[in-house]
Write an enzyme that holds these catalytic residues in place. Sequence first.
Site, PDB file in Angstrom:
ATOM      1  N   SER A 164     -11.543  -6.066  -3.055  1.00 18.18           N
ATOM      2  CA  SER A 164     -10.935  -4.877  -3.649  1.00 18.18           C
ATOM      3  C   SER A 164     -11.733  -3.627  -3.233  1.00 18.18           C
ATOM      4  O   SER A 164     -11.933  -3.413  -2.040  1.00 18.18           O
ATOM      5  CB  SER A 164     -10.876  -5.046  -5.169  1.00 18.18           C
ATOM      6  OG  SER A 164     -10.048  -4.087  -5.748  1.00 18.18           O
ATOM      7  N   ASP A 330      -0.847 -10.790  -4.445  1.00 17.67           N
ATOM      8  CA  ASP A 330      -1.518  -9.502  -4.681  1.00 17.67           C
ATOM      9  C   ASP A 330      -0.553  -8.384  -4.319  1.00 17.67           C
ATOM     10  O   ASP A 330      -0.240  -8.174  -3.154  1.00 17.67           O
ATOM     11  CB  ASP A 330      -2.776  -9.432  -3.807  1.00 17.67           C
ATOM     12  CG  ASP A 330      -3.581  -8.147  -4.002  1.00 17.67           C
ATOM     13  OD1 ASP A 330      -3.089  -7.211  -4.674  1.00 17.67           O
ATOM     14  OD2 ASP A 330      -4.709  -8.080  -3.481  1.00 17.67           O
ATOM     15  N   HIS A 363      -3.826  -9.771  -7.655  1.00 14.11           N
ATOM     16  CA  HIS A 363      -5.018  -9.176  -7.068  1.00 14.11           C
ATOM     17  C   HIS A 363      -6.294  -9.830  -7.596  1.00 14.11           C
ATOM     18  O   HIS A 363      -7.285  -9.971  -6.883  1.00 14.11           O
ATOM     19  CB  HIS A 363      -5.013  -7.685  -7.380  1.00 14.11           C
ATOM     20  CG  HIS A 363      -6.154  -6.937  -6.794  1.00 14.11           C
ATOM     21  ND1 HIS A 363      -6.368  -6.855  -5.434  1.00 14.11           N
ATOM     22  CD2 HIS A 363      -7.165  -6.229  -7.370  1.00 14.11           C
ATOM     23  CE1 HIS A 363      -7.458  -6.122  -5.209  1.00 14.11           C
ATOM     24  NE2 HIS A 363      -7.950  -5.742  -6.355  1.00 14.11           N
TER      25      HIS A 363
END
Lengths: 387, 387
Positions: A164, A330, A363
Amino acid sequence: MSDYEVRAQNGRSVGLVEKKFFEFARPPELMPLESGVRFGPITIAYETLGQLNEARSNAILILHALSGDSHVAGYYSKDDKKPGWWDIMVGPGKAIDTNRYFVICSNVLGGCMGSTGPSSINPRSGRPYGLDFPVVTIGDMVRAQKALIDHLGIEQLLAVIGGSLGGMQVLEWALSFPHMMKVAIPLATTARHSALAIAFNEVARQAIMADPNWRHGDYYGGPRPDVGLAVARMIGHITYLSDEAMRLKFGRRLQDKKVFSFNFDVDFQVESYLRYQGKKFVERFDANSFLYITKAADYFDVAEQHGSGSLVKAFSKARARFLVISFSSDWLYPTYQSRELVQAMKKNCLDVSFCEIEADWGHDAFLLPNPRLESLIRSFLDHAMEQ
Amino acid sequence: MSDYEVRAQNGRSVGLVEKKFFEFARPPELMPLESGVRFGPITIAYETLGQLNEARSNAILILHALSGDSHVAGYYSKDDKKPGWWDIMVGPGKAIDTNRYFVICSNVLGGCMGSTGPSSINPRSGRPYGLDFPVVTIGDMVRAQKALIDHLGIEQLLAVIGGSLGGMQVLEWALSFPHMMKVAIPLATTARHSALAIAFNEVARQAIMADPNWRHGDYYGGPRPDVGLAVARMIGHITYLSDEAMRLKFGRRLQDKKVFSFNFDVDFQVESYLRYQGKKFVERFDANSFLYITKAADYFDVAEQHGSGSLVKAFSKARARFLVISFSSDWLYPTYQSRELVQAMKKNCLDVSFCEIEADWGHDAFLLPNPRLESLIRSFLDHAMEQ
């Protein structure tokens, strides 16, 4: 035997770790930021696990995501209930094996977990910076990390790894300091935020700034903008899960009762989950840091900042071998964004492996136990160490 | 010739329309709500377009979405800058042709555009209801509409049509009053909210309730919870667009300048758009109505409420012919949810047509000009009228 000892004996955790601090950019040696501001002093909070070998060739830098910190694995004390945020991945015998590797993790510049950020004391005023803290970028965060790595006497990292926002830092490392690592592992990340990702961040920021306790960032010592920050966190949590993940985890199940309340209390489990996540977050996170870190993520654009708008040109700088991993569900940083990265790498004849992992958890999947993810990282590091 | 006259002459609008009011459920004849509460009096604001034919067989009821109202098409006055919310679809010669059909559209119970809702005066206290207004359901909204249709002397509607929350009302009509319509056209809708949709609504509600001006719903006459409502609306707007739509519409383009601001002002166009949407919304919408209507949407579950948990069983009640339409990029109510509806209809041997329209614009697509959508609706209505 305490719960801690059991876990440590099982080899499931690296055991006790300690937060350390590195200070640099002391005036007049200020750090130039991307905004043009020169800033200092800067403290970087960091933790290390395992031992640096004699050749100094086994160091791995782990970069944390938005709400993470330097506490990547292990426990601060025997009474700690929870280990660091990536304890499932980092520890003796684990994929990132602290028996083999020297692991470093630091809190980002602009954060609130020991590194200098908007809640730190401004030495000029003796009060917290608030909005006098300069807007920092992913590049600034990475240059601060570079200062730490230099300070630790490491000339080349074996690997930089992160998911991320941590993955953005991995990309920035690979392009700003191309010879500083053998391999780079960006997980569940993107070369730049889509309009959708910016939109979510902006609404979250608006929720914080709408809280009257925010007072233009000058709330330290008084009531905190907890309700705004909680709403911001709830928005984030929705983006971390997928439609499918939420369906599996909550569906339309009701909380604590079988019938609708017919009022505005919690009815559904998903409502209760979000309220809980919001409430828990405000106990440990600073609202201004949320603003600064999300802004850094929105500004991040590898193509603009390293390739005059071209992602391919940007990656002409890179020298590391890459393992790029995305997760099928995601929708914050969808797989097509990882593929764009991989294509730009390949067009530069870089050595890149790519895997889209099938996972239902959106995610957040990069933070959850996943044998495929663990084995990919383990073998990629093994290979890097042998070469 | 005024702008209005040009538009009217071009046959592009039905012209001037008037908001009318229907009052029922006057005490002691209260309306029983799904919650068990008995409630009244109830005023329903509505507008009609075109002429009811002698056979009373050409009436179409249009159901509006969350932020819509009875003003479906046309202008209130010659000075109006904007026509009703579905003027592209409803008017002389348009897909829902007001030269042929008698169109009715009413504001939902719980709304704030003329129908009784939380901002209406509670006759018992002489003050706005606020949270003393009962929680209403999609079923309650539909029963209020049924009272209006009875009042208008219409025994059977030619069609009920609506998108999103309006589509839920279409489904409710088809199951609660199966003989009251020949055809039913639910657009971009769902048989029940997913956990994801509930999550978005809940965070939006939390944003409103976090605004100190909200005062547990008792803000009328004082400052309004505008900042909370604006954040709520921004969250909604994200869900109405798709990743692709946002990329096409905004991408990472900057607003008004070529460089980053390095502060928390607007940088990106998408930020400016969201802030503008939030600001514009609070000028016309009541925060409490937002709470009530989103709650009604979250509670809605055709399978639970009409089929003891079975969608197939629920649709055993239906008698209408259906045209179900979804949009490929709608991630709030994705196509798979429309397919579930269609399967349940087919298992009951109902006459159902289904179309997933390829469109980049996400959930909002049902409100945008789309030749495919217009021709599907036009020909379905033609066919219904002939039979």
